[in-house]
Design an enzyme around this catalytic site. Structure first.
Site, PDB file in Angstrom:
ATOM      1  N   ASP A  28       0.812  -1.211   0.000  1.00 51.84           N
ATOM      2  CA  ASP A  28       0.000   0.000   0.000  1.00 51.84           C
ATOM      3  C   ASP A  28       0.850   1.266   0.000  1.00 51.84           C
ATOM      4  OD1 ASP A  28      -2.903   1.248   1.008  1.00 51.84           O
ATOM      5  OD2 ASP A  28      -1.189   2.216   1.968  1.00 51.84           O
ATOM      6  N   VAL A  60      -5.286   2.303  -0.012  1.00 49.13           N
ATOM      7  CA  VAL A  60      -5.190   1.733  -1.359  1.00 49.13           C
ATOM      8  C   VAL A  60      -5.484   0.236  -1.319  1.00 49.13           C
ATOM      9  CG1 VAL A  60      -3.673   1.350  -3.329  1.00 49.13           C
ATOM     10  CG2 VAL A  60      -3.583   3.517  -2.081  1.00 49.13           C
ATOM     11  N   ASP A  61      -4.916  -0.456  -0.341  1.00 45.87           N
ATOM     12  CA  ASP A  61      -5.214  -1.880  -0.193  1.00 45.87           C
ATOM     13  C   ASP A  61      -6.711  -2.113  -0.061  1.00 45.87           C
ATOM     14  OD1 ASP A  61      -2.920  -3.438  -0.384  1.00 45.87           O
ATOM     15  OD2 ASP A  61      -2.341  -3.109   1.690  1.00 45.87           O
ATOM     16  N   ALA A  62      -7.353  -1.346   0.825  1.00 48.11           N
ATOM     17  CA  ALA A  62      -8.780  -1.537   1.068  1.00 48.11           C
ATOM     18  C   ALA A  62      -9.599  -1.226  -0.181  1.00 48.11           C
ATOM     19  CB  ALA A  62      -9.227  -0.655   2.231  1.00 48.11           C
ATOM     20  N   GLY A  78      -9.388  -3.928  -2.794  1.00 48.70           N
ATOM     21  CA  GLY A  78     -10.268  -5.064  -2.539  1.00 48.70           C
ATOM     22  C   GLY A  78     -11.635  -4.870  -3.152  1.00 48.70           C
TER      23      GLY A  78
END
Length: 394
Positions: A135, A163-165, A168
């Site tokens: 991220d 960004v990771d979230a 998803g």
């Protein structure tokens, strides 16, 4: 209770957040997600409280099988799982799945109807294809850190793995699109996204302005750079709120509510452009008024009158917020040892899914025996694989 994806099987080779977050959405929609981990556990199991938080939030109600994919026998088990799947999801470093003979080309050649979905750090086409990507690297290289922070301070990361979230959710959206196409045509598909492109796309308004004008967005703290007052912090007697009232109507209304109607006609503040130019002076005037109120008083003054405002809340305050409570975003689940704890549910509601499962994240290898038995493996074979370290059974 069944959901829209009841009967859909997903084999999830994901770790950390982006891929598991996507398959968590699929679980909550009713899919059977089999989480494949190394026999020593995925990386999140090895990094303490932060890793435990990731596991709890993004792996609820999945079944876990632990395999050594470096062993030919483990690879064969993975092929057996994939042969039964509708969707395969992975976010291992590019090239790793290919080295096991489990990459998109091999899998889709063997199973043309399968959806094979990959999320990577920097995409699968560019020169950084093989770079490890997390991220923070995507925040840095997408421009997010460039525009986050005070004007005279150093670049800042967003205070959570945004960004990771977001990846998803984007990943799940694309997977569902590919699956709908399969329902209509019978054809499988490959799905790809990356943290880098999601991070760029999250900044749509900033990129829109840059592409229109060529002017680089710059860090300006909390205020939005081209409108005022917007996203500006107003300290109160007991905390702070954030206020946006940059349209002609809303700015005039804000000034009237604060007992300062003359500010709306002040030449420094009469237009949005002039307010942006004189933002420090504008904030001095507005903050002086809010400093005399509590946060409750300020919210009670603004929100019934259509002025956008929000209380700047700690996590403890968010947890007690009646609007948050009413969404049901916090759910109680039971871990493999029978202990109940609270975690996050998916942030959407379907009439066909009135509530999410109470099953928590699985323990490492919790379902290895169950899954292998379901796939026709004899007890003696499972025992032999366990003794050889090819699988781990809890």
């Amino acid at each position: 209770m069944t959901g829209p994806l009841d009967g859909v099987r997903v084999v999830d080779f994901g770790q950390f957040i982006a891929a598991p977050a996507a398959t968590q959405i699929l679980v909550d929609l009713g899919a059977d997600v089999i989480k494949v981990e190394p026999v020593h556990g995925e990386s999140s199991r090895l990094i303490g409280t932060y890793g435990e938080a990731i596991l709890r939030n993004y792996n609820r109600n999945k079944r876990c099988i632990a395999l050594d994919l470096k062993d030919d026998r483990g690879q064969q088990v993975a092929r057996d799982l994939i042969a039964s799947a509708d969707i395969v999801v992975q976010n291992l470093r590019p090239g790793v799945m290919e080295s096991f003979g489990l990459g998109a080309e091999d899998v889709r050649t063997a199973h043309p109807g399968i959806i094979y979905a990959t999320v990577s750090g920097f995409g699968l086409q560019g020169p950084s294809k093989y770079r490890p990507g997390l991220d923070i690297a995507a925040q840095a290289e997408s421009g997010i850190m460039w525009v986050t922070g005070e004007a005279d301070g150093e670049p800042q990361r967003v205070g959570f793995p945004a960004v990771d979230a977001a990846a998803g959710h984007v990943f799940a959206q694309a997977i569902l699109g590919a699956y709908i196409r399969r329902l209509r045509t019978g054809d499988g598909d490959t799905v790809e996204t990356s943290l880098l492109e999601v991070a760029v796309h999250l900044q749509g308004p900033n990129w829109g302005e840059y592409l229109l004008t060529g002017n680089e967005p710059m860090r300006k703290g909390n205020g939005q750079p081209t409108v005022a007052p917007a996203a500006d912090v107003m300290p109160t007697r007991d905390g702070a709120i954030v206020v946006s009232a940059y349209s002609v109507v809303h700015f005039a209304r804000l000034c009237t509510l604060l007992g300062r109607p003359e500010l709306a006609s002040d030449p420094r503040f009469a237009t949005n452009d002039s307010r942006v130019h004189h933002r420090p002076a504008l904030l001095t005037e507005l903050r002086a008024a809010f400093a005399e109120m509590t946060s409750d008083e300020a919210m009670a003054l603004l929100t019934p009158n259509g002025v956008v405002a929000g209380r700047i809340s700690s996590y403890g305050e968010v947890r007690k917020n009646p609007d948050v409570e009413a969404t049901g975003i916090f759910i109680d689940v039971i871990d493999p040892d029978g202990v109940e704890h609270t975690t996050l549910g998916s942030p959407w509601h379907l009439g066909s899914v009135p509530r999410f499962s109470t099953a928590g994240a699985p323990a490492l290898g919790q379902h290895t025996t169950e899954v292998l038995t379901e796939f026709g493996y004899a007890t003696s074979t499972i025992d032999a694989l366990t003794d050889a370290g090819v699988v781990h059974c809890r």
